[in-house]
Motif scaffolding. Structure first.
Motif, mmCIF file in Angstrom:
data_model
loop_
_atom_site.group_PDB
_atom_site.id
_atom_site.type_symbol
_atom_site.label_atom_id
_atom_site.label_comp_id
_atom_site.label_asym_id
_atom_site.label_seq_id
_atom_site.Cartn_x
_atom_site.Cartn_y
_atom_site.Cartn_z
ATOM 1 N N MET A 136 29.155 62.075 13.431
ATOM 2 C CA MET A 136 27.824 62.539 13.203
ATOM 3 C C MET A 136 26.700 61.568 12.909
ATOM 4 O O MET A 136 25.676 61.280 13.546
ATOM 5 C CB MET A 136 27.767 63.761 12.338
ATOM 6 N N VAL A 137 27.184 60.531 11.843
ATOM 7 C CA VAL A 137 26.485 59.636 11.436
ATOM 8 C C VAL A 137 25.999 58.522 12.277
ATOM 9 O O VAL A 137 24.807 58.115 12.882
ATOM 10 C CB VAL A 137 26.988 58.937 10.138
ATOM 11 N N LYS A 138 27.181 58.133 13.103
ATOM 12 C CA LYS A 138 27.311 57.319 14.273
ATOM 13 C C LYS A 138 26.192 57.883 15.284
ATOM 14 O O LYS A 138 25.388 56.891 16.024
ATOM 15 C CB LYS A 138 28.602 57.020 14.893
ATOM 16 N N ASN A 139 26.308 59.032 15.911
ATOM 17 C CA ASN A 139 25.500 59.625 16.879
ATOM 18 C C ASN A 139 23.971 59.696 16.486
ATOM 19 O O ASN A 139 23.341 59.685 17.462
ATOM 20 C CB ASN A 139 26.170 60.752 17.666
ATOM 21 N N SER A 153 20.959 62.473 9.255
ATOM 22 C CA SER A 153 21.456 63.817 9.671
ATOM 23 C C SER A 153 22.418 64.328 9.016
ATOM 24 O O SER A 153 22.483 65.778 8.951
ATOM 25 C CB SER A 153 22.405 63.290 11.192
ATOM 26 N N LEU A 154 22.915 63.903 7.863
ATOM 27 C CA LEU A 154 23.717 64.589 6.656
ATOM 28 C C LEU A 154 22.585 65.597 6.058
ATOM 29 O O LEU A 154 23.284 66.334 5.090
ATOM 30 C CB LEU A 154 24.277 63.356 5.955
ATOM 31 N N TRP A 155 21.415 65.361 6.079
ATOM 32 C CA TRP A 155 20.348 66.153 5.285
ATOM 33 C C TRP A 155 19.787 67.105 6.301
ATOM 34 O O TRP A 155 18.853 67.595 6.003
ATOM 35 C CB TRP A 155 19.404 65.026 4.562
ATOM 36 N N GLU A 158 40.165 65.063 9.237
ATOM 37 C CA GLU A 158 39.183 65.280 10.521
ATOM 38 C C GLU A 158 37.966 65.606 10.073
ATOM 39 O O GLU A 158 36.872 65.234 10.734
ATOM 40 C CB GLU A 158 39.932 66.809 11.019
ATOM 41 N N ILE A 159 37.735 66.130 8.714
ATOM 42 C CA ILE A 159 36.258 66.072 8.406
ATOM 43 C C ILE A 159 35.794 64.689 8.047
ATOM 44 O O ILE A 159 34.729 64.408 8.653
ATOM 45 C CB ILE A 159 36.342 66.780 6.937
ATOM 46 N N GLY A 160 36.515 63.921 7.484
ATOM 47 C CA GLY A 160 35.929 62.474 7.665
ATOM 48 C C GLY A 160 35.510 61.903 9.099
ATOM 49 O O GLY A 160 34.402 61.260 9.098
ATOM 50 N N GLN A 161 36.353 61.998 10.158
ATOM 51 C CA GLN A 161 36.197 61.726 11.433
ATOM 52 C C GLN A 161 34.885 62.364 11.934
ATOM 53 O O GLN A 161 33.931 61.758 12.612
ATOM 54 C CB GLN A 161 37.330 61.842 12.177
#
Length: 347
Positions: free
Chosen positions: A189-192, A197-199, A181-184
């Motif tokens: 988030m990266v896709k949208n 956005s990870l930073w 679930e974390i991976g999804q």
């Protein structure tokens, strides 16, 4: 010892990593109980229990958590117990839940804190030594800026590298997620919102941590230079680390207050998927705090910050220096066994 002997006796990057790892472990073990007690005391306040994010720090790194009224008994910071003060909290937690409860949440903290601290101290030492060699014959005033540049650069590097993991951990702390679930969630988030956005929130982290590192290392290296301690003893590094950490903590406290506000806002948006507008700019947050509470608002929490940061810095740097001294002696003995044995006999 001549120059060649000094080079052979130098510690390797791997040995620096081991020394910093031991320091990070001891620091976390010492400071975590203080945070557990602090959060338990805060959990008793009504405002704290109204589904709000909060931030706590174990001396090495910050944690964004979220309060759930419906699942209070499942969370370590909401266990039922009423405390009359810090000492009472220590006694009741130890008596009713066992002494190990004072280290609640330590394993995930170490998983993140150890690599971040190892990177930070190793990069600092390597960069500082390189700059000293390059500018060894230059003006004395330039030597003052070497730990400033090395400290700021090392902190920027470590914080940037760890930032995506911080974002993932924030989601994991919100509620129970499986790894799939974390991976999804991360992929979505990266896709949208894009890869960077990870930073999110990194600028707020750097706003506090980079000035802190610059001030801390400048003061610490200055202590070593004034008292002529190129290879400081455990006691000296403990004292110098505590003093340097205190100065840096006080001066950078306004940045820490702003960082806390930003982290809470980001936590509420990322964890709860609120439809709130994006967080304000850092300057807007600072001005808003100043307008609402005055200059004192920017220095909120100065006592607990100093009480925590000073011993954390002292333990970390003294353990790190002691580890380096051990490996320095080990390398010297391995390179020059006859000289080392004669020296040992004289002792």
């Amino acid at each position: 010892m001549d120059t060649e002997s000094q080079d052979l006796a130098r510690i390797t990057p791997l040995q620096q990593m081991v020394a910093s790892c031991s320091g990070a472990l001891l620091t976390s073990l010492f400071v975590t109980p203080l945070d557990v007690v602090k959060i338990r005391l805060q959990a008793q306040q009504k405002d704290f229990m109204k589904n709000k994010c909060f931030v706590y720090c174990n001396g090495l790194m910050d944690h964004v958590c979220y309060c759930y009224n419906g699942h209070a008994k499942d969370l370590w910071y909401r266990r039922p117990a009423y405390f009359e003060g810090t000492l009472d909290a220590f006694v009741k937690i130890t008596k009713t839940e066992g002494i190990t409860s004072l280290w609640s949440g330590l394993p995930p903290t170490l998983v993140m804190a150890l690599p971040a601290t190892v990177l930070y101290f190793t990069v600092y030492d390597q960069l500082r030594n390189s700059l000293k060699k390059k500018f060894k014959n230059d003006d004395e005033s330039l030597q003052f800026w070497i730990p400033v540049v090395a400290g700021g650069t090392a902190r920027t590097f470590a914080a940037t590298l760890i930032s995506p993991l911080e974002m993932i951990r924030t989601k994991m702390q919100s509620r129970r997620f499986s790894y799939s679930e974390i991976g999804q969630a991360v992929k979505k988030m990266v896709k949208n919102e894009g890869f960077f956005s990870l930073w999110k929130g990194l600028n707020a982290t750097l706003l506090r941590d980079v000035p802190f590192s610059c001030l801390y290392w400048a003061n610490y290296e200055n202590f070593k230079r004034i008292f002529e301690q190129p290879n400081p003893t455990f006691g000296f590094s403990f004292f110098a680390g505590a003093c340097s950490g205190t100065v840096a903590a006080v001066v950078t406290l306004p940045f820490d207050v702003v960082k806390t506000h930003r982290q809470i806002e980001l936590g509420e948006i990322e964890v709860m998927k609120d439809n709130k507008p994006p967080p304000k700019k850092i300057t807007d947050v600072m001005m808003n705090i100043y307008k609402q509470r005055g200059a004192s608002g920017l220095f909120t929490g100065i006592v607990p910050r100093v009480v925590k940061v000073a011993p954390a810095c002292a333990i970390m740097i003294s353990t790190y220096e002691a580890g380096k001294a051990f490996f320095r002696g080990y390398n010297e003995a391995a390179a020059f066994p006859v000289v080392a044995a004669a020296h040992s006999d004289r002792l």
